[in-house]
Design an enzyme around this catalytic site. Structure first.
Site, mmCIF file in Angstrom:
data_model
loop_
_atom_site.group_PDB
_atom_site.id
_atom_site.type_symbol
_atom_site.label_atom_id
_atom_site.label_comp_id
_atom_site.label_asym_id
_atom_site.label_seq_id
_atom_site.Cartn_x
_atom_site.Cartn_y
_atom_site.Cartn_z
ATOM 1 N N VAL A 59 45.750 -37.974 99.243
ATOM 2 C CA VAL A 59 44.897 -37.420 100.294
ATOM 3 C C VAL A 59 45.597 -36.191 100.855
ATOM 4 O O VAL A 59 46.803 -36.227 101.129
ATOM 5 C CB VAL A 59 44.657 -38.463 101.406
ATOM 6 C CG1 VAL A 59 43.891 -37.840 102.566
ATOM 7 C CG2 VAL A 59 43.897 -39.666 100.858
ATOM 8 N N GLY A 60 44.856 -35.123 101.016
ATOM 9 C CA GLY A 60 45.438 -33.878 101.520
ATOM 10 C C GLY A 60 45.254 -33.705 103.013
ATOM 11 O O GLY A 60 45.031 -34.668 103.762
ATOM 12 N N ASP A 61 45.318 -32.481 103.455
ATOM 13 C CA ASP A 61 45.211 -32.166 104.879
ATOM 14 C C ASP A 61 43.774 -32.113 105.367
ATOM 15 O O ASP A 61 43.519 -32.288 106.571
ATOM 16 C CB ASP A 61 45.872 -30.805 105.163
ATOM 17 C CG ASP A 61 45.212 -29.672 104.380
ATOM 18 O OD1 ASP A 61 44.925 -29.872 103.178
ATOM 19 O OD2 ASP A 61 44.964 -28.613 104.967
ATOM 20 N N GLY A 63 48.085 -28.607 100.803
ATOM 21 C CA GLY A 63 47.794 -29.644 101.788
ATOM 22 C C GLY A 63 49.004 -30.354 102.352
ATOM 23 O O GLY A 63 49.066 -30.658 103.545
ATOM 24 N N THR A 113 39.076 -24.973 98.916
ATOM 25 C CA THR A 113 38.527 -25.948 99.844
ATOM 26 C C THR A 113 37.429 -25.169 100.552
ATOM 27 O O THR A 113 37.404 -23.950 100.468
ATOM 28 C CB THR A 113 39.633 -26.368 100.843
ATOM 29 O OG1 THR A 113 40.483 -27.330 100.218
ATOM 30 C CG2 THR A 113 39.118 -26.957 102.134
HETATM 31 N N1 ASP Z 1 44.131 -28.073 101.326
HETATM 32 C C1 ASP Z 1 43.500 -28.665 100.181
HETATM 33 C C2 ASP Z 1 44.232 -29.911 99.824
HETATM 34 O O1 ASP Z 1 45.452 -29.900 99.827
HETATM 35 C C3 ASP Z 1 43.460 -27.784 98.976
HETATM 36 C C4 ASP Z 1 43.115 -26.342 99.203
HETATM 37 O O2 ASP Z 1 42.707 -25.947 100.268
HETATM 38 O O3 ASP Z 1 43.249 -25.568 98.231
HETATM 39 O O4 ASP Z 1 43.616 -30.885 99.490
#
Ligand code: ASP
Length: 367
Positions: free
Chosen positions: A256-258, A281, A227
């Site tokens: 949807v992630g964080d 996430g 990310t």
């Molecule tokens: N946090 C991001 C998500 O879960 C992925 C990542 O940072 O590798 O969408």
């Protein structure tokens, strides 16, 4: 009096760092240093003192290019190393340019993240990973520390720079988070460049999807691929944070992630911290990662490094996932703790010095 309240009192004193002034002194400084293995630096110092210590001070902007994606020396050519360092440094310089002109930390974080979104090496914008349907759905957010204003987009498929769409949501709507087609349409209506899905196609991400699908027949495995994010403090001492991602390789369509969720992937509050996270996430959502760092500082009397370490290294792994965060306060104190093997990141100090860290041994886990 707690350590934290001591810091807050000293931070507003006469000796306080003036970001704009310091940037003006060395506006075009081009010093760039690679991060060095830190076995004799902060790691040893932390071990000796038994408490986390910040990575750096007098930082005005920092970026990350994902946790768990740090390079291994044995597999990396000098050209590849240079490309990653240049990518991070270019993003820092884009933000520095804005801060140097007296621009806001929101504008600086947006500019830095846009650079990373346009760079195919990083999992955001152009380099976004594939979902299980071999499509791309992108998430991004931005937050302003002065008034807790925030904007975010989730699951967009046609915005070239999702972080700019997030900023528009913050500045031009009464909402915080727009998702899917409505978010794409909003961005296009407001003049942001749009792209078709093939814009995001890269060979590297395709191979990663193939690998993820091959590993577990039927359900498919999701893989963390990074990310991007930025945190900054401007001449008015206002903090901002921004995060952008393609999410997880082989994620379910609609997941949807964080990253677009305020308090999970992104948080900024002037009195505490600007933070942008990367990692698993779902765990960052359940652990309310970035707002917990802020709350530990505000209500728990922790300093920045202790709070960030506690969340990233002590709490989140217990929920079943790893990752990292870049965290900056209005006094320029910066830390980048992570529980993943490494975290691509870099920072720029008020005197114009750039430090980038791309190898796992430059950013040992659990610190
Ligand atoms: N946090 C991001 C998500 O879960 C992925 C990542 O940072 O590798 O969408």
């Amino acid at each position: 009096m707690t350590r934290n309240s001591t810091r807050r009192l000293t931070g507003v004193g006469a000796g306080a760092l003036s970001v704009a002034a310091l940037l003006a002194v060395v506006p075009g400084s081009s010093a760039v240093s690679a991060g060095r293995p830190e076995a004799t630096g902060p790691v040893a110092a932390r071990a000796a003192e038994g408490k986390p210590r910040p990575d750096a001070r007098h930082v005005v902007i920092a970026v990350h290019g994902g946790a768990g994606t740090a390079l291994k020396r044995e597999d990396t050519t000098p050209a590849q190393e240079k490309a990653y360092r240049d990518g991070l440094a270019g993003a820092l310089r884009a933000g520095q340019k804005i801060l140097g002109k007296g621009g806001s930390s929101v504008a600086a974080t947006e500019a830095a993240v846009r650079e990373l979104e346009d760079n195919p090496l990083f999992n955001a914008g152009k380099g976004a990973v594939f979902n299980e349907d071999a499509g791309h759905e992108l998430d991004a957010s931005v937050m302003r520390g002065s008034d807790l204003a925030a904007g975010a987009v989730a699951g967009v498929r046609h915005v070239r720079n999702p972080v700019s769409a997030a900023r528009l949501v913050m500045e031009k709507t009464k909402h915080v988070l727009l998702a899917g087609e409505g978010a794409d349409a909003f961005a296009a209506r407001n003049g942001l460049p749009t792209v078709t899905q093939d814009y995001y196609w890269t060979e590297k991400r395709w191979q990663e999807l193939m690998k993820a699908k091959g590993r577990v027949k039927g359900s498919g495995e999701t893989l963390t691929q990074g990310t991007v994010g930025a945190v900054a403090v401007d001449g008015k001492r206002n903090l901002a944070a921004a995060t952008s991602t393609g999410g997880l390789t082989n994620k379910m369509a609609g997941r949807v992630g964080d990253s677009p969720v305020v308090g999970a992937g992104t948080y900024a509050k002037n009195g505490t911290v600007a933070a942008s996270a990367t990692g698993a996430g779902e765990v960052f959502l359940r652990g309310a990662a970035t707002v917990t760092i802020s709350d530990l500082i505000e209500f728990g009397g922790r300093d920045l490094a202790t709070a960030a370490y506690e969340v990233l290294v002590e709490r989140l792994p217990k929920l079943g996932g790893t990752g990292g965060v870049i965290a900056l306060n209005a006094q320029g104190v910066f830390d980048a703790p992570h529980s993943s093997e490494g975290m691509l990141h870099g920072y720029l100090t008020a005197d114009g010095r750039v430090v980038t860290k791309v190898f796992a041994d430059e950013t040992p886990a659990n610190r």
